[in-house]
Design a protein around this motif. Structure first.
Motif, short mmCIF file in Angstrom:
data_model
loop_
_atom_site.label_atom_id
_atom_site.label_comp_id
_atom_site.label_asym_id
_atom_site.label_seq_id
_atom_site.Cartn_x
_atom_site.Cartn_y
_atom_site.Cartn_z
N THR A 26 -5.64 5.44 6.96
CA THR A 26 -6.79 5.21 7.72
C THR A 26 -7.96 4.84 6.65
O THR A 26 -8.73 3.81 6.96
CB THR A 26 -7.16 6.43 8.34
OG1 THR A 26 -6.40 6.64 9.46
CG2 THR A 26 -8.61 6.12 9.26
N ALA A 27 -8.11 5.52 5.69
CA ALA A 27 -8.98 5.10 4.80
C ALA A 27 -8.87 3.95 4.00
O ALA A 27 -9.84 3.30 3.97
CB ALA A 27 -9.24 6.41 3.78
N ILE A 28 -7.67 3.63 3.68
CA ILE A 28 -7.32 2.35 3.19
C ILE A 28 -7.59 1.14 3.92
O ILE A 28 -8.23 0.15 3.82
CB ILE A 28 -5.88 2.34 2.62
CG1 ILE A 28 -5.87 3.08 1.41
CG2 ILE A 28 -5.47 0.87 2.28
CD1 ILE A 28 -4.24 3.44 0.96
N ILE B 108 -10.37 0.98 -3.65
CA ILE B 108 -10.26 2.57 -4.01
C ILE B 108 -11.36 3.47 -3.95
O ILE B 108 -11.28 4.62 -3.40
CB ILE B 108 -9.54 2.40 -5.40
CG1 ILE B 108 -8.12 1.63 -5.44
CG2 ILE B 108 -9.38 3.97 -6.11
CD1 ILE B 108 -7.67 1.58 -6.90
N TYR B 109 -12.40 2.98 -4.58
CA TYR B 109 -13.63 3.98 -4.37
C TYR B 109 -13.97 4.12 -2.84
O TYR B 109 -14.36 5.05 -2.41
CB TYR B 109 -14.96 3.22 -5.09
CG TYR B 109 -14.56 3.20 -6.61
CD1 TYR B 109 -13.71 3.78 -7.12
CD2 TYR B 109 -15.33 2.47 -7.47
CE1 TYR B 109 -13.44 3.77 -8.45
CE2 TYR B 109 -15.21 2.53 -8.94
CZ TYR B 109 -14.18 3.32 -9.28
OH TYR B 109 -13.84 3.16 -10.66
N HIS B 110 -14.15 3.04 -2.12
CA HIS B 110 -14.67 3.19 -0.79
C HIS B 110 -13.49 4.19 -0.02
O HIS B 110 -14.04 5.07 0.93
CB HIS B 110 -14.53 1.96 0.12
CG HIS B 110 -15.12 1.91 1.34
ND1 HIS B 110 -14.50 2.29 2.40
CD2 HIS B 110 -16.32 1.69 1.83
CE1 HIS B 110 -15.12 2.31 3.59
NE2 HIS B 110 -16.45 2.06 3.11
N SER B 111 -12.09 3.95 -0.22
CA SER B 111 -11.23 4.86 0.35
C SER B 111 -11.52 6.38 -0.09
O SER B 111 -11.40 7.42 0.60
CB SER B 111 -9.66 4.63 -0.05
OG SER B 111 -9.58 3.31 0.39
N ALA B 112 -11.58 6.43 -1.20
CA ALA B 112 -12.06 7.91 -1.79
C ALA B 112 -13.24 8.50 -1.17
O ALA B 112 -13.25 9.62 -0.62
CB ALA B 112 -12.25 8.04 -3.35
N MET C 144 -3.32 -7.88 4.93
CA MET C 144 -3.18 -7.49 3.48
C MET C 144 -4.30 -6.42 3.28
O MET C 144 -5.37 -6.41 3.56
CB MET C 144 -3.64 -8.77 2.43
CG MET C 144 -3.85 -8.09 1.36
SD MET C 144 -4.35 -9.50 0.08
CE MET C 144 -6.15 -9.43 0.24
N THR C 145 -3.99 -5.35 2.75
CA THR C 145 -4.76 -4.37 2.07
C THR C 145 -5.09 -4.52 0.75
O THR C 145 -4.34 -5.02 -0.13
CB THR C 145 -4.16 -2.88 2.41
OG1 THR C 145 -3.17 -2.66 1.96
CG2 THR C 145 -4.08 -2.42 3.94
N TYR C 146 -6.17 -3.98 0.24
CA TYR C 146 -6.55 -4.16 -1.18
C TYR C 146 -6.09 -2.99 -2.07
O TYR C 146 -6.09 -3.27 -3.58
CB TYR C 146 -8.27 -4.34 -1.19
CG TYR C 146 -8.66 -5.42 -0.44
CD1 TYR C 146 -8.62 -6.76 -1.24
CD2 TYR C 146 -9.16 -5.23 0.84
CE1 TYR C 146 -9.10 -7.79 -0.41
CE2 TYR C 146 -9.79 -6.47 1.21
CZ TYR C 146 -9.74 -7.59 0.78
OH TYR C 146 -10.16 -8.88 1.37
N CYS C 147 -5.62 -2.02 -1.56
CA CYS C 147 -5.02 -0.98 -2.62
C CYS C 147 -3.98 -0.23 -1.76
O CYS C 147 -3.79 -0.43 -0.46
CB CYS C 147 -6.21 -0.12 -2.92
SG CYS C 147 -6.85 1.07 -1.79
N GLU C 148 -3.49 0.80 -2.63
CA GLU C 148 -2.13 1.34 -1.99
C GLU C 148 -2.76 3.00 -2.09
O GLU C 148 -3.59 3.28 -2.76
CB GLU C 148 -0.90 1.14 -2.78
CG GLU C 148 -0.44 -0.18 -2.80
CD GLU C 148 0.00 -0.76 -1.28
OE1 GLU C 148 0.51 -0.15 -0.78
OE2 GLU C 148 -0.34 -1.81 -1.39
#
Length: 113
Positions: A27-29, A60-64, A1-5
């Motif tokens: 990759t970021a997600i 979302i913030y970490h992926s950004a 499971m990923t936390y965001c899309e």
């Protein structure tokens, strides 16, 4: 499971000048999911089976921050990267603190509001 899309992270950026590939988003997600899960495990917090909204925002913030780190270099990078990563870290720390204090005795709980 990923936390965001991908759409969640993309909506945070709005209109950026560089094209972000689907591979970079993925990759970021995936990196954000691994980072969140490792922080939870390190604090003996079970990995949620459903997607709590707070962890979605953290992801979302970490992926950004990951995407910014891979796209940009130079003088503006540290401040832009730090803003998103620090927000993610602070929110994750708050989530962990709230979880750990939920089981505490009433007199020992820290107020989180």
């Amino acid at each position: 499971m990923t936390y965001c899309e991908v759409s969640d992270v993309n909506s945070l950026f709005g209109d950026i000048s560089d094209e972000v590939s689907n591979e970079l988003f993925t990759t970021a997600i995936n990196n954000s999911t691994a980072w969140i899960n490792s922080n939870l495990k390190r604090n003996f917090i079970p990995i949620p089976t459903t997607n709590p909204q707070a962890l979605k925002t953290v992801a979302i913030y970490h992926s950004a921050s990951d995407i910014l780190l891979s796209l940009y270099h130079g003088d503006e990078l540290p401040s832009n990267y730090d803003v998103w990563f620090n927000k993610a870290q602070t929110m994750l720390d708050d989530y962990i603190d709230a979880y750990l204090n939920a089981e505490a005795e009433e007199s020992d709980k820290v107020a989180h509001q």
